[in-house]
Design a protein around this motif. Sequence first.
Motif, PDB file in Angstrom:
ATOM      1  N   LEU A  10       4.392  68.468 -25.907  1.00  0.00           N
ATOM      2  CA  LEU A  10       3.013  68.565 -26.595  1.00  0.00           C
ATOM      3  C   LEU A  10       1.848  68.022 -25.679  1.00  0.00           C
ATOM      4  N   LEU A  11       2.412  66.527 -25.300  1.00  0.00           N
ATOM      5  CA  LEU A  11       1.488  65.864 -24.794  1.00  0.00           C
ATOM      6  C   LEU A  11       1.895  65.361 -23.394  1.00  0.00           C
ATOM      7  N   GLY A  12       3.101  65.697 -22.959  1.00  0.00           N
ATOM      8  CA  GLY A  12       3.678  64.889 -21.739  1.00  0.00           C
ATOM      9  C   GLY A  12       4.197  63.580 -21.951  1.00  0.00           C
ATOM     10  N   GLU A  13       5.239  63.328 -21.174  1.00  0.00           N
ATOM     11  CA  GLU A  13       5.784  62.103 -21.477  1.00  0.00           C
ATOM     12  C   GLU A  13       5.184  60.648 -21.369  1.00  0.00           C
ATOM     13  N   ASP A  14       4.139  60.587 -20.429  1.00  0.00           N
ATOM     14  CA  ASP A  14       3.196  59.551 -20.292  1.00  0.00           C
ATOM     15  C   ASP A  14       2.333  59.355 -21.221  1.00  0.00           C
ATOM     16  N   ASP A  15       1.586  60.481 -21.842  1.00  0.00           N
ATOM     17  CA  ASP A  15       0.600  60.229 -22.921  1.00  0.00           C
ATOM     18  C   ASP A  15       1.385  59.781 -24.153  1.00  0.00           C
ATOM     19  N   VAL A  16       2.683  60.255 -24.413  1.00  0.00           N
ATOM     20  CA  VAL A  16       3.442  59.789 -25.453  1.00  0.00           C
ATOM     21  C   VAL A  16       3.528  58.191 -25.368  1.00  0.00           C
ATOM     22  N   GLY A  25      11.021  56.780 -20.777  1.00  0.00           N
ATOM     23  CA  GLY A  25      10.526  55.809 -21.687  1.00  0.00           C
ATOM     24  C   GLY A  25      10.760  54.496 -21.404  1.00  0.00           C
ATOM     25  N   ASP A  26      12.052  54.413 -20.705  1.00  0.00           N
ATOM     26  CA  ASP A  26      12.579  53.198 -20.108  1.00  0.00           C
ATOM     27  C   ASP A  26      11.579  52.420 -19.275  1.00  0.00           C
ATOM     28  N   PRO A  27      10.814  51.209 -19.459  1.00  0.00           N
ATOM     29  CA  PRO A  27       9.583  50.646 -18.565  1.00  0.00           C
ATOM     30  C   PRO A  27      10.238  50.036 -17.418  1.00  0.00           C
ATOM     31  N   GLU A  28      11.694  49.661 -17.580  1.00  0.00           N
ATOM     32  CA  GLU A  28      12.414  49.063 -16.270  1.00  0.00           C
ATOM     33  C   GLU A  28      12.555  50.003 -15.310  1.00  0.00           C
ATOM     34  N   THR A  40      19.910  63.404 -34.443  1.00  0.00           N
ATOM     35  CA  THR A  40      19.512  64.723 -33.701  1.00  0.00           C
ATOM     36  C   THR A  40      18.211  65.136 -34.051  1.00  0.00           C
ATOM     37  N   ARG A  41      17.789  64.948 -35.217  1.00  0.00           N
ATOM     38  CA  ARG A  41      16.291  65.369 -35.443  1.00  0.00           C
ATOM     39  C   ARG A  41      15.246  64.449 -34.785  1.00  0.00           C
ATOM     40  N   THR A  42      15.730  63.158 -34.551  1.00  0.00           N
ATOM     41  CA  THR A  42      14.607  62.332 -33.955  1.00  0.00           C
ATOM     42  C   THR A  42      14.678  62.752 -32.355  1.00  0.00           C
ATOM     43  N   GLU A  43      15.822  62.924 -31.827  1.00  0.00           N
ATOM     44  CA  GLU A  43      15.706  63.615 -30.338  1.00  0.00           C
ATOM     45  C   GLU A  43      15.115  64.731 -30.248  1.00  0.00           C
ATOM     46  N   ALA A  44      15.145  65.831 -31.085  1.00  0.00           N
ATOM     47  CA  ALA A  44      14.296  67.061 -31.045  1.00  0.00           C
ATOM     48  C   ALA A  44      12.908  66.564 -31.211  1.00  0.00           C
ATOM     49  N   ALA A  45      12.503  65.622 -32.056  1.00  0.00           N
ATOM     50  CA  ALA A  45      11.201  65.215 -32.361  1.00  0.00           C
ATOM     51  C   ALA A  45      10.550  64.646 -30.937  1.00  0.00           C
ATOM     52  N   LEU A  46      11.438  63.723 -30.537  1.00  0.00           N
ATOM     53  CA  LEU A  46      10.832  63.182 -29.199  1.00  0.00           C
ATOM     54  C   LEU A  46      10.518  64.169 -28.093  1.00  0.00           C
ATOM     55  N   LEU A  47      11.417  64.902 -27.837  1.00  0.00           N
ATOM     56  CA  LEU A  47      11.324  66.316 -26.893  1.00  0.00           C
ATOM     57  C   LEU A  47      10.220  67.049 -27.276  1.00  0.00           C
ATOM     58  N   ALA A  48       9.894  67.126 -28.374  1.00  0.00           N
ATOM     59  CA  ALA A  48       8.830  68.029 -28.696  1.00  0.00           C
ATOM     60  C   ALA A  48       7.369  67.530 -28.393  1.00  0.00           C
ATOM     61  N   LEU A  49       7.463  66.110 -28.789  1.00  0.00           N
ATOM     62  CA  LEU A  49       6.300  65.296 -28.142  1.00  0.00           C
ATOM     63  C   LEU A  49       6.074  65.364 -27.067  1.00  0.00           C
ATOM     64  N   ASP A  50       7.015  65.214 -26.074  1.00  0.00           N
ATOM     65  CA  ASP A  50       7.007  65.413 -24.709  1.00  0.00           C
ATOM     66  C   ASP A  50       6.262  66.762 -24.299  1.00  0.00           C
ATOM     67  N   PRO A  78       7.852  62.511 -12.008  1.00  0.00           N
ATOM     68  CA  PRO A  78       8.613  61.482 -12.455  1.00  0.00           C
ATOM     69  C   PRO A  78       8.731  61.296 -14.000  1.00  0.00           C
ATOM     70  N   SER A  79       8.032  62.165 -14.466  1.00  0.00           N
ATOM     71  CA  SER A  79       7.810  62.253 -16.041  1.00  0.00           C
ATOM     72  C   SER A  79       7.651  63.738 -16.522  1.00  0.00           C
ATOM     73  N   ARG A  80       8.162  63.887 -17.774  1.00  0.00           N
ATOM     74  CA  ARG A  80       7.964  65.249 -18.364  1.00  0.00           C
ATOM     75  C   ARG A  80       6.236  65.595 -18.231  1.00  0.00           C
ATOM     76  N   LYS A  81       5.844  66.678 -17.984  1.00  0.00           N
ATOM     77  CA  LYS A  81       4.741  67.208 -18.252  1.00  0.00           C
ATOM     78  C   LYS A  81       4.343  67.971 -19.559  1.00  0.00           C
ATOM     79  N   ALA A  82       3.101  67.812 -19.919  1.00  0.00           N
ATOM     80  CA  ALA A  82       2.798  68.752 -21.187  1.00  0.00           C
ATOM     81  C   ALA A  82       2.986  70.161 -20.893  1.00  0.00           C
TER      82      ALA A  82
END
Length: 348
Positions: free
Chosen positions: A171-177, A79-82, A159-169, A105-109
Amino acid sequence: MRLFGRRDEPAPDPAGGITEFWAWWAQARPDLDAMVAAGEAERLAEWIGPAVLVVHPSLVWEIAPGLAAGQALVVTSAGDPELRPVAHRWAAAAPPADASWEFHPSRKANPHAMDLTLDVGGYEFALDKLVLGLRVPHGRPRVDVVAHHPIFTLLDDETRTEAALLALDWLLGEDDVARWVGDISAAAYQPIDAVPAVHLPGVVADLASGYRDEQWALLEGETPSGARLIATARYPLRPVDHPLFDQHIAITLPYAHRDAEGLPEGSSLEALRDFEERLAGRISRMDGRAVLAAHMSADGQRVLHVYADPVSEAAAHAKELVVSWEEGRPRVDVAADPGWIAVSPFLT
C-alpha cells in the motif's frame, strides 16, 4: 510475487559480494530471461537465491511486477536498519533498467494493491477486504495501525502479522512504512473505527505534509552522573531518509565558559554556534552526502553527531575544522553505525 531469504550464516564482505553479484548477473542474464519467459519461478529462485546470498545472507529478495519494466528484482533489508545500506549499495551498482528488468533496494508501493490476492496459510488474502484502525498519537510523526482481515480469525498471530506487514508494504512502499508507520498489530476482530485499507496512503500523505520543511526538536535530560543535558535533533530523525549514511562522525568540543549546570554560555556559546555554521557550510557543499543529525551539550562539552556516506570527505572536513577550536582539545571519532545507534534516543 515470490519472497525469499533469510539465513543465519556468517556475513561476507558486502562490497565484494555486490561486485560479484553484478558480474554474475551479466553472465546469467540470458538464462534468467529465458526462465521468466517460460514461467520457471522455482528454477529462477534456485539461480538468484545463492547469488543474493553472496551479497549478504540476511537480505530478502523477491521478483515483483516492475513499475516500468516487465519485472523488478527487489533486494531488501526487510526493515533491518543495519542492512539497509547494503541493499541500497547493491541497487546503486545495478545496470540501467530496461524493458525487462528494474532493480530496487526496497519494496515499492503497488498501484494495483487493492486488486491483489495471495494465499496465506491456505486462505485467500484479498486486500480489498483488509480494514485498518488508524491512530496518530499526539506529537508523533507516525500513524499506528491495527489491521484486520476476515481470514485473520483462522490464522496464528505470526502469520497474520506477516500478512499485514506485506500488505502495508504494497500500500505504501517499504520505505514509507519505515518513515510514517509506528506500532503495527494484526487483530482477529475488526477495530471499532476501522476504515478500508485503500485510505491508508491518503492518511499518511496528510501526516507527511506537516513535515516537509526542516524542523529541529529541543530536548532536555540528564547525564548518567545527573548533570543537566540539552540536545537538539532533527525532527523527524530517521535513518531511512539517508540509507547510505552509515558512517558516524562524533565531534566533541570542550567549552571554557559554562553556567552552574555545565551548559555553554557567553563567548563559548557564540563559538559553538560559529563552529556549527561552518560545519553546516561544509556539509552543504558535499552534494547531500552527509547530515548533521543532532548535538548534545553537558558537563562542559558539546558533541555533534554527523552521519555520512563513507565515500564522502565528511570525516576529513570535520578533522580540518576542529583544528581551529581554541577552547580545550577537540576530538573527532569515526565509526560505522548503520543503525544510527549513537543517536537512538532521538530517532522518530
